[in-house]
Design a protein around this motif. Structure first.
Motif, PDB file in Angstrom:
ATOM      1  N   VAL A   1      64.769 -11.534 -71.138  1.00 54.14           N
ATOM      2  CA  VAL A   1      63.929 -10.714 -72.039  1.00 54.14           C
ATOM      3  C   VAL A   1      62.501 -11.236 -72.081  1.00 54.14           C
ATOM      4  CG1 VAL A   1      65.796  -9.991 -73.593  1.00 54.14           C
ATOM      5  CG2 VAL A   1      64.565 -12.118 -74.060  1.00 54.14           C
ATOM      6  N   LEU A   2      61.618 -10.375 -72.554  1.00 54.95           N
ATOM      7  CA  LEU A   2      60.240 -10.779 -72.882  1.00 54.95           C
ATOM      8  C   LEU A   2      60.154 -10.824 -74.412  1.00 54.95           C
ATOM      9  CD1 LEU A   2      58.220  -8.416 -70.505  1.00 54.95           C
ATOM     10  CD2 LEU A   2      58.946 -10.762 -70.055  1.00 54.95           C
TER      11      LEU A   2
ATOM     12  N   ARG B   1      64.675  -5.365 -82.307  1.00 56.14           N
ATOM     13  CA  ARG B   1      64.972  -4.183 -81.494  1.00 56.14           C
ATOM     14  C   ARG B   1      64.995  -4.598 -80.013  1.00 56.14           C
ATOM     15  NH1 ARG B   1      62.592   1.819 -82.015  1.00 56.14           N
ATOM     16  NH2 ARG B   1      62.467   1.242 -84.182  1.00 56.14           N
ATOM     17  N   LEU B   2      66.135  -4.393 -79.381  1.00 55.31           N
ATOM     18  CA  LEU B   2      66.254  -4.683 -77.941  1.00 55.31           C
ATOM     19  C   LEU B   2      65.862  -3.405 -77.208  1.00 55.31           C
ATOM     20  CD1 LEU B   2      67.251  -6.833 -75.819  1.00 55.31           C
ATOM     21  CD2 LEU B   2      69.425  -5.600 -75.833  1.00 55.31           C
ATOM     22  N   LEU B   3      64.753  -3.469 -76.498  1.00 50.67           N
ATOM     23  CA  LEU B   3      64.209  -2.272 -75.851  1.00 50.67           C
ATOM     24  C   LEU B   3      64.347  -2.412 -74.347  1.00 50.67           C
ATOM     25  CD1 LEU B   3      62.533   0.364 -76.345  1.00 50.67           C
ATOM     26  CD2 LEU B   3      60.506  -1.028 -75.949  1.00 50.67           C
ATOM     27  N   GLY B   4      65.242  -1.625 -73.789  1.00 48.01           N
ATOM     28  CA  GLY B   4      65.439  -1.660 -72.340  1.00 48.01           C
ATOM     29  C   GLY B   4      64.602  -0.598 -71.666  1.00 48.01           C
ATOM     30  N   ILE B   5      63.776  -1.022 -70.717  1.00 47.46           N
ATOM     31  CA  ILE B   5      62.862  -0.081 -70.042  1.00 47.46           C
ATOM     32  C   ILE B   5      62.882  -0.293 -68.530  1.00 47.46           C
ATOM     33  CG2 ILE B   5      61.255   0.175 -71.997  1.00 47.46           C
ATOM     34  CD1 ILE B   5      59.544  -2.030 -70.512  1.00 47.46           C
ATOM     35  N   ASP B   6      62.312   0.656 -67.843  1.00 47.57           N
ATOM     36  CA  ASP B   6      62.079   0.470 -66.402  1.00 47.57           C
ATOM     37  C   ASP B   6      60.618   0.012 -66.283  1.00 47.57           C
ATOM     38  OD1 ASP B   6      61.317   0.755 -63.808  1.00 47.57           O
ATOM     39  OD2 ASP B   6      62.289   2.709 -63.501  1.00 47.57           O
ATOM     40  N   PRO B   7      60.379  -1.254 -65.954  1.00 38.92           N
ATOM     41  CA  PRO B   7      59.002  -1.783 -66.003  1.00 38.92           C
ATOM     42  C   PRO B   7      57.989  -0.986 -65.181  1.00 38.92           C
ATOM     43  CG  PRO B   7      60.573  -3.569 -65.725  1.00 38.92           C
ATOM     44  CD  PRO B   7      61.338  -2.294 -65.579  1.00 38.92           C
ATOM     45  N   PHE B   8      58.430  -0.384 -64.125  1.00 44.70           N
ATOM     46  CA  PHE B   8      57.463   0.368 -63.304  1.00 44.70           C
ATOM     47  C   PHE B   8      57.174   1.748 -63.895  1.00 44.70           C
ATOM     48  CE2 PHE B   8      59.289  -2.653 -60.157  1.00 44.70           C
ATOM     49  CZ  PHE B   8      58.123  -3.365 -59.952  1.00 44.70           C
TER      50      PHE B   8
ATOM     51  N   ASN C   1      73.928 -14.150 -74.802  1.00 44.88           N
ATOM     52  CA  ASN C   1      72.813 -15.099 -74.695  1.00 44.88           C
ATOM     53  C   ASN C   1      71.706 -14.475 -73.876  1.00 44.88           C
ATOM     54  OD1 ASN C   1      73.243 -17.449 -76.143  1.00 44.88           O
ATOM     55  ND2 ASN C   1      74.799 -18.135 -74.674  1.00 44.88           N
ATOM     56  N   LEU C   2      70.505 -14.531 -74.409  1.00 49.34           N
ATOM     57  CA  LEU C   2      69.359 -13.955 -73.693  1.00 49.34           C
ATOM     58  C   LEU C   2      68.409 -15.089 -73.307  1.00 49.34           C
ATOM     59  CD1 LEU C   2      68.644 -10.858 -75.976  1.00 49.34           C
ATOM     60  CD2 LEU C   2      69.983 -10.931 -73.871  1.00 49.34           C
ATOM     61  N   GLU C   3      67.803 -14.922 -72.126  1.00 47.54           N
ATOM     62  CA  GLU C   3      66.869 -15.957 -71.660  1.00 47.54           C
ATOM     63  C   GLU C   3      65.453 -15.403 -71.674  1.00 47.54           C
ATOM     64  OE1 GLU C   3      67.648 -17.349 -67.683  1.00 47.54           O
ATOM     65  OE2 GLU C   3      65.711 -18.400 -67.618  1.00 47.54           O
ATOM     66  N   ILE C   4      64.545 -16.209 -72.138  1.00 45.49           N
ATOM     67  CA  ILE C   4      63.145 -15.760 -72.200  1.00 45.49           C
ATOM     68  C   ILE C   4      62.501 -16.014 -70.830  1.00 45.49           C
ATOM     69  CG2 ILE C   4      60.915 -16.085 -73.354  1.00 45.49           C
ATOM     70  CD1 ILE C   4      62.548 -17.319 -75.716  1.00 45.49           C
ATOM     71  N   VAL C   5      61.972 -14.930 -70.236  1.00 42.05           N
ATOM     72  CA  VAL C   5      61.296 -15.115 -68.940  1.00 42.05           C
ATOM     73  C   VAL C   5      59.783 -14.898 -69.063  1.00 42.05           C
ATOM     74  CG1 VAL C   5      63.277 -14.617 -67.478  1.00 42.05           C
ATOM     75  CG2 VAL C   5      61.829 -12.738 -68.293  1.00 42.05           C
ATOM     76  N   GLY C   6      59.350 -14.499 -70.204  1.00 43.15           N
ATOM     77  CA  GLY C   6      57.899 -14.308 -70.359  1.00 43.15           C
ATOM     78  C   GLY C   6      57.539 -14.088 -71.822  1.00 43.15           C
TER      79      GLY C   6
ATOM     80  N   PHE D   1      57.152 -12.581 -63.965  1.00 46.02           N
ATOM     81  CA  PHE D   1      58.204 -12.365 -64.950  1.00 46.02           C
ATOM     82  C   PHE D   1      58.711 -10.938 -64.974  1.00 46.02           C
ATOM     83  CE2 PHE D   1      55.838 -10.391 -68.223  1.00 46.02           C
ATOM     84  CZ  PHE D   1      54.796 -11.178 -68.713  1.00 46.02           C
ATOM     85  N   LEU D   2      57.943 -10.011 -64.436  1.00 45.33           N
ATOM     86  CA  LEU D   2      58.476  -8.645 -64.316  1.00 45.33           C
ATOM     87  C   LEU D   2      59.603  -8.616 -63.290  1.00 45.33           C
ATOM     88  CD1 LEU D   2      55.487  -6.140 -64.546  1.00 45.33           C
ATOM     89  CD2 LEU D   2      57.344  -6.519 -66.149  1.00 45.33           C
ATOM     90  N   SER D   3      59.384  -9.336 -62.196  1.00 42.31           N
ATOM     91  CA  SER D   3      60.452  -9.353 -61.187  1.00 42.31           C
ATOM     92  C   SER D   3      61.668 -10.112 -61.715  1.00 42.31           C
ATOM     93  CB  SER D   3      59.950  -9.962 -59.862  1.00 42.31           C
ATOM     94  OG  SER D   3      59.606 -11.310 -60.066  1.00 42.31           O
ATOM     95  N   ASP D   4      61.422 -11.204 -62.470  1.00 37.74           N
ATOM     96  CA  ASP D   4      62.537 -11.939 -63.094  1.00 37.74           C
ATOM     97  C   ASP D   4      63.323 -11.018 -64.018  1.00 37.74           C
ATOM     98  OD1 ASP D   4      62.080 -14.285 -61.849  1.00 37.74           O
ATOM     99  OD2 ASP D   4      61.011 -15.250 -63.516  1.00 37.74           O
ATOM    100  N   LEU D   5      62.571 -10.233 -64.759  1.00 42.51           N
ATOM    101  CA  LEU D   5      63.169  -9.336 -65.744  1.00 42.51           C
ATOM    102  C   LEU D   5      64.126  -8.353 -65.063  1.00 42.51           C
ATOM    103  CD1 LEU D   5      62.665  -8.973 -68.849  1.00 42.51           C
ATOM    104  CD2 LEU D   5      61.208  -7.053 -68.271  1.00 42.51           C
TER     105      LEU D   5
END
Lengths: 380, 261
Positions: free
Chosen positions: A161-162, A121-128, A189-194, A150-154
């Motif tokens: 993605v995390l 499941r790809l879950l897109g959120i607003d981290p704040f 292609n997705l990159e893992i940042v955390g 990694f939040l800022s990277d995201l």
């Protein structure tokens, strides 16, 4: 001389249980094929019940876990039609109404082709905005807390993605690695940042089928620009909460509504209820077949042994003792069959859970079950 | 003397009976049959297999019951052992100072009485196939709750029937004669008041039958037990203390053998 019409008092039944069990055991031992059929009858019946129950239970728990992860602490959700919601609704909610206890969500399933082609499941959120809703990004949980880096990277870097630490370990992935996902006929292609590693087992398991990303990345990858799937809300259960809901309802365009989170997951549960019931009925059918096998085996053993049982009666074994003897035999073999059936059921359950999951995925909704739960209740 | 029914016993305190006057002063009465009848329904009609039998049998006596197949020999043994209940009449067994009217007992009580006081030898041996020779002999002792020195007693009996070296063998590995010898040891194991034998040599060849019969007589006489044997072999009768013929439901030709002491 006294005459009596009752048996002398010393003639009470003194037949020991040991003798009875020996008679029962010897019969089972000297008739191995008959005993084997009995044990198999019990084992197959029990195994089917256990396997189906485990598969059903595991799929349901995996779904519940997934729902819990996604829903988090949201009490209500603003949902639209199949095409989703306009993101302007979220903007108006926060700016015009100033309602801060809200978080936008864009989500869909993607196939991680290099990770055993499992649906995630790809879950897109607003981290704040999301922090009050889902704990795995919370600052209070040191182990699970996503670092500011990694939040800022995201948020800043596209297609990032995390991922759960467990999944990363299983597939030998680390921060900075990329992996492809399929969305329909497209690939991204997705990159893992955390990596997320919650301290509690429940959250860890819940995160296993999840890719967390920034909402804008999710919109791009899923091609849902300016669209949201839903807006999560936390509304208190009092007059103020009800007033807030009424106020929110005024800004919603036609076709967009507010639903309670529990009602939403309940509706999904109802969808699969009939399917679960069918499976349970089929497993009960297997039990009935098992019972028929047991009934026939016991009847056969009694009919076959009528001369022996007659001899035992002539030697002085009472009806009750003969009855207990037959029950002891059935009990003895039944216990062995049940133990075997439980073990067999757990093994079958592992296979059945894949089939059940596949059917649920094909017919109802996507659920990813990586392991089966073996509740004591099922075994009992 | 008349025996009292259950209801009569309940209405009297300490009912007592004198032992019936025996025709043989030296032998006390062990079994008393009173107006004993057994009727079966056949094609809607009643057929009397045993008709108003009145007899007394004595302790230590060897009674030979002759009769054609279907004459009611086995039925009489079943009534005496309490396996079956009569249509009317009573069977009383005298155990020392007590007289037990077994026909007045419940099915459960008759079973308990049988396990404690009666040994049975069958035509087809009827050993328990899943138990060893020794276990077959100890079974009546276990049923009767006589666990003390059970094994030693059973081994002694098996020595007497010449099967001490086969104690761990299962019945299906024994010949017919050997199986019947085990059955004899089993019938005597729990020290019963009487031994009932239903055609014990009927399934054996002449020579083996003779050996088995000799052994059965020897062991019952040594133990001072009453042996009640149903057979249709007239030569067995030569060794009996008393010979009875069962004809048309009646006991006839009641003879006292000169061999009786």
């Amino acid at each position: 001389m006294s005459i009596q019409t009752t048996a002398p008092t010393s003639n009470r039944s003194q037949f020991s249980v040991k003798t009875l069990l020996r008679l029962a055991w010897r019969y089972a031992w000297r008739r191995p094929f008959q005993s084997l059929f009995f044990i198999l009858g019990v084992a197959i019946g029990v195994a089917m019940i256990v396997a189906i129950d485990l598969a059903n239970g595991s799929a349901e728990r995996a779904f519940a876990l997934g729902t819990e992860t996604i829903t988090g602490r949201a009490t209500h959700q603003i949902v639209g039609g199949p095409s989703g919601l306009d993101e302007q609704i979220y903007t108006r909610l926060r700016r015009e109404l100033g309602y801060r206890q809200s978080a936008p969500v864009v989500e869909n399933y993607v196939i991680a082709t290099t990770l055993d082609a499992q649906p995630m499941r790809l879950l897109g959120i607003d981290p704040f905005a999301d922090q009050p809703f889902r704990s795995y990004l919370g600052e209070g949980d040191a182990a699970a807390g996503a670092s500011a880096t990694f939040l800022s990277d995201l948020m800043v870097r596209p297609n990032t993605v995390l991922l759960s630490q467990d999944v990363a370990t299983r597939y030998h992935l680390q921060t900075g690695d990329q992996f492809p996902v399929r969305i329909g006929s497209r690939t991204a292609n997705l990159e893992i940042v955390g990596l997320l590693a919650p301290s509690d087992d429940l959250s860890r398991r819940a995160l296993q089928g999840l890719l967390i990303t920034d909402i804008s990345t999710a919109q791009e990858v899923l091609q849902q620009l300016h669209k949201l799937d839903r807006i999560d809300l936390i509304v208190s259960n009092d007059a103020a909460g009800r007033a807030a809901l009424a106020k929110i309802a005024t800004i919603l365009p036609p076709g967009v509504r507010i639903e309670e989170s529990a009602a939403r997951s309940g509706a999904v549960n109802e969808m699969t209820a009939a399917f679960s019931l069918n499976l349970t009925a089929l497993s009960l059918l297997a039990l009935v077949v098992g019972m028929f096998l047991i009934y026939n085996t016991v009847t056969f053993s009694v009919v076959q042994r009528r001369p022996v049982l007659g001899s035992l009666r002539a030697l002085g074994m009472t009806r009750r003792e003969v009855y207990v003897l037959i029950l002891a035999e059935a009990g003895l073999l039944g216990v062995i069959g049940t133990a075997l059936g439980l073990a067999l059921g757990v093994i079958l359950g592992r296979g059945a859970v894949q089939l059940v999951t596949q059917t649920i995925n094909d017919l109802f909704f996507v659920v990813s079950v990586r392991e089966i739960d073996i509740p004591v209740f099922t075994l009992v | 003397m008349t025996l009292q029914t259950t209801a009569q016993v309940a209405n009297h305190q300490e009912p007592t009976l004198e032992r019936p006057a025996a025709t043989q002063p030296s032998k006390p009465v062990l079994i008393r049959l009173e107006h004993l009848s057994k009727t079966y329904a056949e094609a809607g009609q009643a057929r009397a297999v045993l008709d108003e039998l009145n007899r007394e049998f004595y302790t230590g006596e060897f009674v030979c019951l002759l009769g054609k197949s279907g004459s009611g020999k086995s039925t009489l043994l079943n009534l005496i052992s309490g396996i079956d209940a009569p249509s009317s009449g009573d069977v009383t067994i005298y155990d020392g100072a007590q007289a037990v009217t077994i026909t007045a007992l419940s099915e459960h009580e008759r079973t308990i009485f049988r396990r404690n006081h009666i040994g049975i030898v069958f035509q087809f041996f009827n050993l328990i196939p899943t138990l060893t020779v020794l276990e077959n002999v100890t079974l009546p002792l276990e049923l009767a709750g006589k666990h003390q020195q059970m094994r030693r007693h059973a081994v002694e009996l098996l020595e007497r029937v010449g099967l001490a070296d086969r104690i761990n063998t299962y019945p299906d590995k024994l010949s017919g004669g050997e199986q019947q010898r085990v059955a004899i040891a089993r019938a005597l194991a729990h020290d019963p008041l009487l031994v009932l034998a239903d055609e014990p040599t009927g399934n054996l060849d002449d020579e083996t039958g003779e050996t088995v019969l000799k052994l059965l007589l020897e062991l019952t006489r040594d133990a001072g037990k009453t042996l009640f044997m149903a057979t249709h072999a007239p030569d067995v009768a030569e060794q009996a203390d008393r010979v009875l013929h069962l004809v048309h439901g009646q006991l006839v030709n009641d003879q006292l053998s000169t061999a009786q002491g």
